[in-house]
Design a protein around this motif. Sequence first.
Motif, PDB file in Angstrom:
ATOM      1  N   LEU A 128      47.108  43.036  32.782  1.00 40.01           N
ATOM      2  CA  LEU A 128      47.739  41.059  34.054  1.00 40.01           C
ATOM      3  C   LEU A 128      47.077  40.149  33.471  1.00 40.01           C
ATOM      4  CD1 LEU A 128      49.874  42.480  36.611  1.00 40.01           C
ATOM      5  CD2 LEU A 128      50.544  42.479  33.651  1.00 40.01           C
ATOM      6  N   ASP A 129      46.015  40.134  34.039  1.00 37.78           N
ATOM      7  CA  ASP A 129      45.005  39.082  33.684  1.00 37.78           C
ATOM      8  C   ASP A 129      43.056  39.637  34.127  1.00 37.78           C
ATOM      9  OD1 ASP A 129      43.675  36.667  34.009  1.00 37.78           O
ATOM     10  OD2 ASP A 129      44.902  35.703  35.768  1.00 37.78           O
ATOM     11  N   HIS A 130      42.358  38.761  33.710  1.00 35.14           N
ATOM     12  CA  HIS A 130      40.931  38.733  34.570  1.00 35.14           C
ATOM     13  C   HIS A 130      40.677  37.882  34.669  1.00 35.14           C
ATOM     14  CE1 HIS A 130      36.302  39.283  33.137  1.00 35.14           C
ATOM     15  NE2 HIS A 130      36.856  39.819  34.093  1.00 35.14           N
ATOM     16  N   ILE A 131      40.354  37.813  35.830  1.00 39.79           N
ATOM     17  CA  ILE A 131      39.899  36.707  37.603  1.00 39.79           C
ATOM     18  C   ILE A 131      38.294  36.935  37.420  1.00 39.79           C
ATOM     19  CG2 ILE A 131      40.341  35.777  39.645  1.00 39.79           C
ATOM     20  CD1 ILE A 131      43.448  37.472  38.934  1.00 39.79           C
ATOM     21  N   ILE A 132      37.846  35.703  37.267  1.00 34.01           N
ATOM     22  CA  ILE A 132      36.144  35.344  37.829  1.00 34.01           C
ATOM     23  C   ILE A 132      36.979  34.741  38.946  1.00 34.01           C
ATOM     24  CG2 ILE A 132      34.272  34.740  37.311  1.00 34.01           C
ATOM     25  CD1 ILE A 132      34.953  34.423  34.296  1.00 34.01           C
ATOM     26  N   LEU A 133      35.690  35.790  39.891  1.00 30.35           N
ATOM     27  CA  LEU A 133      35.412  34.985  41.720  1.00 30.35           C
ATOM     28  C   LEU A 133      34.447  34.684  41.643  1.00 30.35           C
ATOM     29  CD1 LEU A 133      36.093  38.732  43.485  1.00 30.35           C
ATOM     30  CD2 LEU A 133      37.856  37.025  42.072  1.00 30.35           C
ATOM     31  N   GLY A 134      34.352  33.427  42.294  1.00 27.91           N
ATOM     32  CA  GLY A 134      33.844  32.281  42.526  1.00 27.91           C
ATOM     33  C   GLY A 134      33.029  32.566  44.024  1.00 27.91           C
ATOM     34  N   LYS A 135      32.851  31.269  44.632  1.00 24.98           N
ATOM     35  CA  LYS A 135      32.696  31.145  45.973  1.00 24.98           C
ATOM     36  C   LYS A 135      33.178  30.416  46.740  1.00 24.98           C
ATOM     37  CE  LYS A 135      27.299  31.385  45.639  1.00 24.98           C
ATOM     38  NZ  LYS A 135      26.287  31.102  46.056  1.00 24.98           N
ATOM     39  N   GLU A 136      33.495  30.171  48.337  1.00 22.63           N
ATOM     40  CA  GLU A 136      35.009  29.550  48.976  1.00 22.63           C
ATOM     41  C   GLU A 136      36.399  30.196  48.072  1.00 22.63           C
ATOM     42  OE1 GLU A 136      32.972  25.669  49.413  1.00 22.63           O
ATOM     43  OE2 GLU A 136      31.531  25.962  50.059  1.00 22.63           O
ATOM     44  N   ASN A 137      36.278  30.625  47.954  1.00 18.70           N
ATOM     45  CA  ASN A 137      37.788  31.379  47.040  1.00 18.70           C
ATOM     46  C   ASN A 137      37.932  30.403  45.625  1.00 18.70           C
ATOM     47  OD1 ASN A 137      38.346  33.239  48.907  1.00 18.70           O
ATOM     48  ND2 ASN A 137      38.998  31.504  50.712  1.00 18.70           N
ATOM     49  N   TYR A 138      36.906  30.245  45.652  1.00 17.76           N
ATOM     50  CA  TYR A 138      37.515  29.280  43.964  1.00 17.76           C
ATOM     51  C   TYR A 138      37.368  30.662  42.865  1.00 17.76           C
ATOM     52  CZ  TYR A 138      36.323  24.841  45.313  1.00 17.76           C
ATOM     53  OH  TYR A 138      35.896  23.664  46.288  1.00 17.76           O
ATOM     54  N   TYR A 139      38.016  30.471  41.851  1.00 14.46           N
ATOM     55  CA  TYR A 139      38.003  31.466  40.899  1.00 14.46           C
ATOM     56  C   TYR A 139      38.603  30.652  39.211  1.00 14.46           C
ATOM     57  CZ  TYR A 139      43.176  30.134  40.886  1.00 14.46           C
ATOM     58  OH  TYR A 139      44.419  30.120  40.767  1.00 14.46           O
ATOM     59  N   TYR A 140      38.671  31.688  38.866  1.00 19.02           N
ATOM     60  CA  TYR A 140      38.806  31.113  37.045  1.00 19.02           C
ATOM     61  C   TYR A 140      39.777  31.976  36.553  1.00 19.02           C
ATOM     62  CZ  TYR A 140      38.677  30.063  32.208  1.00 19.02           C
ATOM     63  OH  TYR A 140      38.272  29.306  30.814  1.00 19.02           O
ATOM     64  N   SER A 141      41.117  31.891  36.047  1.00 14.83           N
ATOM     65  CA  SER A 141      41.508  33.035  35.568  1.00 14.83           C
ATOM     66  C   SER A 141      42.305  33.074  34.283  1.00 14.83           C
ATOM     67  CB  SER A 141      43.443  32.953  36.087  1.00 14.83           C
ATOM     68  OG  SER A 141      44.222  33.486  35.467  1.00 14.83           O
ATOM     69  N   PHE A 142      41.875  34.076  33.557  1.00 13.84           N
ATOM     70  CA  PHE A 142      41.959  34.263  31.907  1.00 13.84           C
ATOM     71  C   PHE A 142      43.089  33.643  31.387  1.00 13.84           C
ATOM     72  CE2 PHE A 142      38.019  35.430  31.547  1.00 13.84           C
ATOM     73  CZ  PHE A 142      37.494  35.715  30.872  1.00 13.84           C
ATOM     74  N   ARG A 143      44.061  34.349  32.177  1.00 11.39           N
ATOM     75  CA  ARG A 143      45.920  34.198  32.118  1.00 11.39           C
ATOM     76  C   ARG A 143      46.107  32.443  31.704  1.00 11.39           C
ATOM     77  NH1 ARG A 143      50.252  36.562  31.372  1.00 11.39           N
ATOM     78  NH2 ARG A 143      49.731  38.839  30.756  1.00 11.39           N
TER      79      ARG A 143
END
Length: 217
Positions: A128-143
Amino acid sequence: MPERYGLEQVSIRMVRDAPLISEESIETPEDAIRLLGETFKDYDREVVGVVHLRNDNSPINMTIVSMGCLNQSIVHPREMMKAAFLSNASSILMFHNHPAGSLSPSKNDIAITNRMQQVCMMAGIPMLDHIILGKENYYYSFREKGILPMEEVRYSTSLSDVDLKVAEKEAEKYGYQKAEKSSPKKSIKSSLAEKKKLAGASKDTKKRKTMKRGPEL
């Protein structure tokens, strides 16, 4: 009497660890961050994991696939899919963290995501997705970014579309020898005729040799 060898039998089983996520369904990247971010925000190295989901997107379980160094982790689709099959997952969600802070996907991140899309679609367990987890709830969603659209794999139904020469070359890399073309079977009549022809040729050869030597005195 030849010595008999035994073939070892092995089993693959899942072991249940302490729960990290709840029964709440994951519909958006924010849902994933809420469930996973707190656990993985303090890791000092990259960790790659997979969440296995039911039909309603509620999580079945989660597994850590790889743990790398500060800015890199090594992962292969076969490791990614093992627990998905055992969990009878309907779909999966891939994630990993970036301890260094930057959320931009690396070339390796993009490559493994692309491979996983293809493997998952062929296995009937879409990612469904590939999510990169960052600090302080920041993220990067491929989808969300649309960097690699989740397209269905289309299967050919015509032999003309299948390039077997490529398959043969790949097989040779792994030590498989190219099979020799077997000669067509001959009928009994043609086999006898060929044998008679060869016998006649042999007699002619002997006769010519005798003539060259000349008569004995």
